[in-house]
Motif scaffolding. Structure first.
Motif, short mmCIF file in Angstrom:
data_model
loop_
_atom_site.label_atom_id
_atom_site.label_comp_id
_atom_site.label_asym_id
_atom_site.label_seq_id
_atom_site.Cartn_x
_atom_site.Cartn_y
_atom_site.Cartn_z
N TRP A 314 0.84 -1.20 0.00
CA TRP A 314 0.00 0.00 0.00
C TRP A 314 0.87 1.25 0.00
O TRP A 314 1.94 1.28 0.61
N TYR A 315 0.38 2.32 -0.65
CA TYR A 315 1.09 3.60 -0.63
C TYR A 315 0.06 4.73 -0.57
O TYR A 315 -1.11 4.56 -0.93
N ARG A 316 0.52 5.86 -0.08
CA ARG A 316 -0.32 7.06 -0.04
C ARG A 316 0.57 8.28 0.01
O ARG A 316 1.49 8.38 0.82
N THR A 317 0.32 9.24 -0.90
CA THR A 317 1.00 10.53 -0.89
C THR A 317 -0.08 11.61 -0.84
O THR A 317 -1.27 11.30 -0.72
N SER A 318 0.32 12.83 -0.98
CA SER A 318 -0.67 13.91 -0.99
C SER A 318 -1.53 13.88 -2.25
O SER A 318 -2.63 14.45 -2.27
N ASP A 319 -1.03 13.19 -3.28
CA ASP A 319 -1.76 13.15 -4.56
C ASP A 319 -2.28 11.77 -4.94
O ASP A 319 -3.17 11.66 -5.79
N ALA A 320 -1.74 10.73 -4.35
CA ALA A 320 -2.05 9.38 -4.84
C ALA A 320 -2.31 8.41 -3.70
O ALA A 320 -1.72 8.50 -2.62
N PHE A 321 -3.18 7.44 -3.98
CA PHE A 321 -3.44 6.33 -3.07
C PHE A 321 -3.62 5.08 -3.93
O PHE A 321 -4.26 5.13 -4.99
N LEU A 331 5.91 6.07 -8.98
CA LEU A 331 5.04 7.21 -8.68
C LEU A 331 5.55 8.47 -9.39
O LEU A 331 6.38 9.21 -8.88
N GLN A 332 5.05 8.71 -10.58
CA GLN A 332 5.24 10.00 -11.24
C GLN A 332 3.92 10.75 -11.06
O GLN A 332 3.09 10.86 -11.96
N THR A 333 3.74 11.20 -9.85
CA THR A 333 2.47 11.67 -9.30
C THR A 333 1.56 10.47 -9.04
O THR A 333 1.08 10.26 -7.94
N GLN A 334 1.31 9.65 -10.11
CA GLN A 334 0.55 8.41 -9.95
C GLN A 334 1.44 7.23 -10.35
O GLN A 334 2.48 7.41 -10.97
N ASP A 335 1.02 6.02 -9.96
CA ASP A 335 1.79 4.82 -10.27
C ASP A 335 1.58 4.42 -11.74
O ASP A 335 0.47 4.07 -12.14
N ILE A 336 2.68 4.46 -12.50
CA ILE A 336 2.58 4.09 -13.92
C ILE A 336 3.31 2.78 -14.22
O ILE A 336 3.48 2.40 -15.37
N ALA A 337 3.74 2.06 -13.16
CA ALA A 337 4.46 0.79 -13.36
C ALA A 337 3.57 -0.22 -14.07
O ALA A 337 2.35 -0.25 -13.88
N GLN A 338 4.20 -1.06 -14.90
CA GLN A 338 3.44 -2.04 -15.68
C GLN A 338 3.72 -3.49 -15.28
O GLN A 338 3.03 -4.39 -15.74
N THR A 339 4.71 -3.74 -14.40
CA THR A 339 4.93 -5.11 -13.94
C THR A 339 3.74 -5.53 -13.09
O THR A 339 3.28 -4.79 -12.22
N GLU A 340 3.24 -6.73 -13.37
CA GLU A 340 2.04 -7.21 -12.70
C GLU A 340 0.95 -6.14 -12.70
O GLU A 340 0.31 -5.86 -11.70
N CYS A 341 0.73 -5.55 -13.86
CA CYS A 341 -0.19 -4.43 -13.95
C CYS A 341 -1.61 -4.80 -13.53
O CYS A 341 -2.38 -3.96 -13.05
N LYS A 342 -1.96 -6.07 -13.71
CA LYS A 342 -3.31 -6.52 -13.35
C LYS A 342 -3.63 -6.25 -11.89
O LYS A 342 -4.80 -6.05 -11.52
N SER A 343 -2.60 -6.26 -11.03
CA SER A 343 -2.81 -6.14 -9.58
C SER A 343 -2.83 -4.70 -9.08
O SER A 343 -2.97 -4.47 -7.89
N ARG A 344 -2.70 -3.73 -9.98
CA ARG A 344 -2.51 -2.35 -9.53
C ARG A 344 -3.82 -1.55 -9.55
O ARG A 344 -4.57 -1.57 -10.51
N LEU A 345 -4.04 -0.84 -8.43
CA LEU A 345 -5.13 0.13 -8.34
C LEU A 345 -4.53 1.44 -7.89
O LEU A 345 -3.72 1.47 -6.94
N GLY A 346 -4.90 2.56 -8.56
CA GLY A 346 -4.39 3.86 -8.18
C GLY A 346 -5.43 4.94 -8.37
O GLY A 346 -6.12 4.98 -9.39
N ASP A 348 -6.30 9.22 -7.92
CA ASP A 348 -5.83 10.59 -7.75
C ASP A 348 -6.66 11.24 -6.65
O ASP A 348 -7.89 11.34 -6.75
N ILE A 349 -5.99 11.66 -5.56
CA ILE A 349 -6.72 12.28 -4.45
C ILE A 349 -6.27 13.72 -4.20
O ILE A 349 -6.71 14.35 -3.24
N GLY A 350 -5.42 14.24 -5.09
CA GLY A 350 -4.88 15.57 -4.83
C GLY A 350 -5.27 16.62 -5.84
O GLY A 350 -4.96 17.80 -5.66
N THR A 351 -5.95 16.24 -6.92
CA THR A 351 -6.36 17.21 -7.93
C THR A 351 -7.84 17.03 -8.24
O THR A 351 -8.52 16.20 -7.62
N SER A 352 -8.32 17.73 -9.19
CA SER A 352 -9.73 17.64 -9.57
C SER A 352 -9.93 16.75 -10.79
O SER A 352 -10.97 16.76 -11.42
N SER A 353 -8.90 15.94 -11.11
CA SER A 353 -8.95 15.17 -12.35
C SER A 353 -9.61 13.81 -12.21
O SER A 353 -9.95 13.18 -13.20
#
Length: 389
Positions: A314-321, A331-346, A348-353
């Motif tokens: 688990w991870y949490r920053t001011s912009d991402a969870f 984490l380039q603001t959000q997690d863009i890693a592709q290894t085992e991509c099926k297991s990734r949930l991310g 955006d909690i810091g912007t209006s996007s």
């Protein structure tokens, strides 16, 4: 014998006296001596020493046995000594006193029989009193020491003969305690006197969570293609309650993430396609500080380095969870890693996007260029479920 100064004849000394010729009078046998051991003896020319275990007062004709509760440690005893406190002597003619055995006591001198400690009290060898067993301890009658209540048992008061077993749905893993713990919510023990929380088992149809409580659904690690119905529909204390449901195209805040935070709650985070009956991926865990690396929900718990909890990083920053099945998070603001991509949930909690990713489907920074912050995001749901303490 002795000769009277006024009469020209000799007389025999009485018992308890002696004379050495020539003598005009008889002398009392000194204390600790006597004419004999078992019979009065007239006309003695000397007195014999009383041996250990016997005594004689001054002028005694015989040596007497020391009575019960007394002893004569040496020869020539003018009197016998009382046994000290914590000691006894049940025989006559003794040279020593014995210590009271374990579980017995003597609070006075001159004791022939030691008293017995009542249940809930104890005494070591040679004791003058019985000590009270405190709460959390016990002792049967005539005990040498107070014993700890074993794991699975307790006592709330002092002076008990035995400890009480923990009831059904209770356990106690520590010795010498005054209470039992209640099993985690929904779990129950198969018998009384359970010695560990592992004895608390979930009834059929429920699963044990990381904190021991029973819930309708629990798994370690990231899960895929889970029916919504698996999370429980009873609405009771064991079912997951939906507390946040919005599309990926909707902006999300820290307040949304915490979802009316309650310390110790279980949380489940999931992503699902709108209109589908199954959840695409999910992971769950605890926010309790008693757990190792609890889910970091609050800003004060923010951590960019993923930490393992319940089989998920688990991870949490001011912009991402978010979470992943391994600790490789880019984490380039959000997690863009592709290894085992099926297991990734991310998210955006810091912007209006809104956004950001649900497995391998992710925002514009990911390889498939599928933007979940725009129109495609409206076809994905961000879901948070809770089970409160």
């Amino acid at each position: 014998k002795y000769r009277s100064p006024t009469l020209a004849e000799c007389f025999t000394c009485d018992s308890g006296k002696y004379s050495v010729s020539p003598a005009s009078t008889c002398t009392d046998c000194p204390g600790g001596t006597a004419n004999d051991y078992e019979r009065n003896f007239l006309g003695a020319s000397s007195c014999v020493d009383c041996t250990a275990g016997y005594f004689a007062a001054t002028g005694s004709s015989v040596c007497g046995r020391c009575t019960e509760g007394t002893y004569g440690p040496e020869s020539r005893n003018p009197t016998c000594l009382n046994c000290e406190k914590g000691h006894f002597q049940s025989s006559t003619g003794s040279t020593v006193c014995s210590q009271c055995a374990e579980g017995k006591f003597s609070s006075t001198t001159g004791t022939s029989v030691c008293g017995t400690c009542a249940s809930g009290t104890a005494a070591s060898t040679g004791s003058t009193i019985c000590s009270t067993c405190q709460a959390g301890y016990f002792a049967p009658t005539q005990s040498g020491s107070c014993q700890k209540c074993a794991a699975g048992k307790y006592s709330t008061t002092e002076k008990v003969a035995e400890c009480t077993s923990c009831n059904i749905s209770e356990y106690q893993h520590i010795e010498a305690t005054t209470f039992c713990y209640t099993c985690p919510v929904g779990s129950i023990t198969e018998a009384t006197g359970s010695p560990s929380v592992q004895s608390c088992l979930c009834p059929s149809g429920l699963t044990q969570a990381i904190d021991g409580r029973c819930v309708d659904y629990w798994q370690s690690g990231v899960q895929y293609d889970v029916p919504f119905s698996a999370l429980g529909t009873s609405g009771g204390s064991t079912a997951w309650t939906l507390c946040y449901d919005s599309t990926y195209s909707t902006a999300m805040t820290s307040t949304n993430l915490e979802c009316t935070f309650t310390a110790g709650s279980l949380y489940l985070f999931a992503a699902a396609r709108v209109g589908w009956s199954n959840i695409t991926l999910l992971a769950m865990g605890s926010t309790s500080s008693l757990q190792t690396n609890p889910i970091p929900l609050s800003a004060s718990a923010a951590q960019a380095t993923p930490l393992l909890h319940n089989g998920v990083y688990w991870y949490r920053t001011s912009d991402a969870f978010g979470f992943a099945m391994n600790d490789t998070v880019d984490l380039q603001t959000q997690d863009i890693a592709q290894t085992e991509c099926k297991s990734r949930l991310g998210w955006d909690i810091g912007t209006s996007s809104g956004g950001f990713r649900a497995g391998c489907t992710c925002g514009f920074q990911c390889s498939d260029l599928q933007d979940l912050t725009g129109t495609p995001g409206s076809s994905w749901r961000k879901l948070i479920y809770k089970v409160d303490p």
